[in-house]
Design a protein around this motif. Structure first.
Motif, short mmCIF file in Angstrom:
data_model
loop_
_atom_site.label_atom_id
_atom_site.label_comp_id
_atom_site.label_asym_id
_atom_site.label_seq_id
_atom_site.Cartn_x
_atom_site.Cartn_y
_atom_site.Cartn_z
N THR A 1 0.83 -1.21 0.00
CA THR A 1 0.00 0.00 0.00
C THR A 1 0.86 1.26 0.00
O THR A 1 0.56 2.22 -0.72
CB THR A 1 -0.95 0.01 1.21
N GLU A 2 1.95 1.25 0.78
CA GLU A 2 2.84 2.41 0.82
C GLU A 2 3.49 2.64 -0.54
O GLU A 2 3.67 3.77 -0.99
CB GLU A 2 3.91 2.25 1.90
N MET A 3 3.84 1.54 -1.20
CA MET A 3 4.45 1.65 -2.52
C MET A 3 3.44 2.22 -3.54
O MET A 3 3.79 3.07 -4.37
CB MET A 3 4.95 0.29 -3.01
N ALA A 4 2.19 1.79 -3.45
CA ALA A 4 1.16 2.30 -4.36
C ALA A 4 0.92 3.79 -4.14
O ALA A 4 0.76 4.56 -5.11
CB ALA A 4 -0.13 1.51 -4.17
N VAL A 5 0.89 4.21 -2.88
CA VAL A 5 0.72 5.63 -2.57
C VAL A 5 1.88 6.44 -3.12
O VAL A 5 1.69 7.52 -3.71
CB VAL A 5 0.56 5.84 -1.05
N ASN B 1 10.00 4.10 3.33
CA ASN B 1 11.27 3.66 3.92
C ASN B 1 11.07 3.15 5.35
O ASN B 1 11.71 2.18 5.76
CB ASN B 1 12.29 4.79 3.89
N LYS B 2 10.18 3.80 6.11
CA LYS B 2 9.88 3.34 7.47
C LYS B 2 9.24 1.96 7.45
O LYS B 2 9.58 1.08 8.25
CB LYS B 2 8.97 4.34 8.18
N CYS B 3 8.32 1.75 6.51
CA CYS B 3 7.68 0.44 6.38
C CYS B 3 8.70 -0.63 6.04
O CYS B 3 8.66 -1.73 6.59
CB CYS B 3 6.58 0.51 5.33
N HIS C 1 2.88 14.28 -9.45
CA HIS C 1 3.86 15.37 -9.40
C HIS C 1 4.99 15.19 -10.41
O HIS C 1 6.09 15.71 -10.22
CB HIS C 1 4.43 15.51 -7.99
N GLU C 2 4.74 14.43 -11.47
CA GLU C 2 5.68 14.22 -12.57
C GLU C 2 7.03 13.70 -12.08
O GLU C 2 8.10 14.22 -12.45
CB GLU C 2 5.84 15.51 -13.38
N PHE C 3 6.99 12.71 -11.20
CA PHE C 3 8.16 11.98 -10.70
C PHE C 3 9.18 12.89 -10.00
O PHE C 3 10.39 12.73 -10.13
CB PHE C 3 8.83 11.18 -11.81
N SER C 4 8.66 13.82 -9.21
CA SER C 4 9.51 14.72 -8.44
C SER C 4 9.60 14.19 -7.01
O SER C 4 8.59 14.06 -6.31
CB SER C 4 8.91 16.13 -8.45
N ASP C 5 10.84 13.92 -6.56
CA ASP C 5 11.04 13.41 -5.20
C ASP C 5 10.76 14.48 -4.14
O ASP C 5 10.35 14.16 -3.02
CB ASP C 5 12.47 12.90 -5.02
N ALA C 6 10.97 15.73 -4.47
CA ALA C 6 10.78 16.81 -3.50
C ALA C 6 9.33 16.92 -3.08
O ALA C 6 9.02 17.19 -1.90
CB ALA C 6 11.27 18.13 -4.08
N ASP C 7 8.41 16.72 -4.00
CA ASP C 7 6.98 16.84 -3.69
C ASP C 7 6.44 15.62 -2.94
O ASP C 7 5.39 15.69 -2.32
CB ASP C 7 6.18 17.05 -4.97
N CYS C 8 7.13 14.50 -3.02
CA CYS C 8 6.65 13.25 -2.41
C CYS C 8 7.54 12.79 -1.26
O CYS C 8 7.65 11.59 -0.99
CB CYS C 8 6.57 12.17 -3.47
#
Length: 116
Positions: free
Chosen positions: A46-50, A73-75, A58-65
């Motif tokens: 589920t975390e991966m899907a989110v 990563n916690k999961c 967000h067009e594959f932007s790490d900053a927005d996600c």
């Protein structure tokens, strides 16, 4: 299906069960087959899907996600800890279910008495 055809099928395929004479008494073997436990369901789906949906929005932007990335990563870290604990419990024998290797060791230590 005609009556004649049913009679032919029953006559050719139906065999009454025969009595099997057991020359030896029923007893358990002194070992079990070595089988590995079935793999469990994948973790953190589920975390991966989110995270994937956030990247798509967000067009594959790490900053927005960044929040979704940290949750994923916690999961993963929690799942790794649980996996290590399960491995340790399996090695020490404190698991809920014994592995086939542990069962074989117990059967070797305490064999069944031999019948005369």
């Amino acid at each position: 299906m005609s009556k004649r055809l049913k009679e032919i099928i029953l006559r050719n395929h139906y065999k009454p069960t025969e009595y099997i004479n057991m020359s030896k008494p029923l007893a358990l073997r002194d070992r079990v087959s070595l089988k590995k436990a079935k793999p469990e369901a994948a973790t953190c789906i589920t975390e991966m899907a989110v995270l994937m949906s956030c990247w798509k929005q967000h067009e594959f932007s790490d900053a927005d996600c960044s929040e979704e990335i940290s949750l994923f990563n916690k999961c993963l870290a929690d799942a790794e800890v649980l996996k290590r604990e399960a491995t340790q419990a399996g090695k020490t024998g404190s698991a809920k279910r014994l592995s086939s290797k542990q069962i074989n060791e117990l059967l070797w230590k305490y064999p069944l008495p031999k019948e005369k």
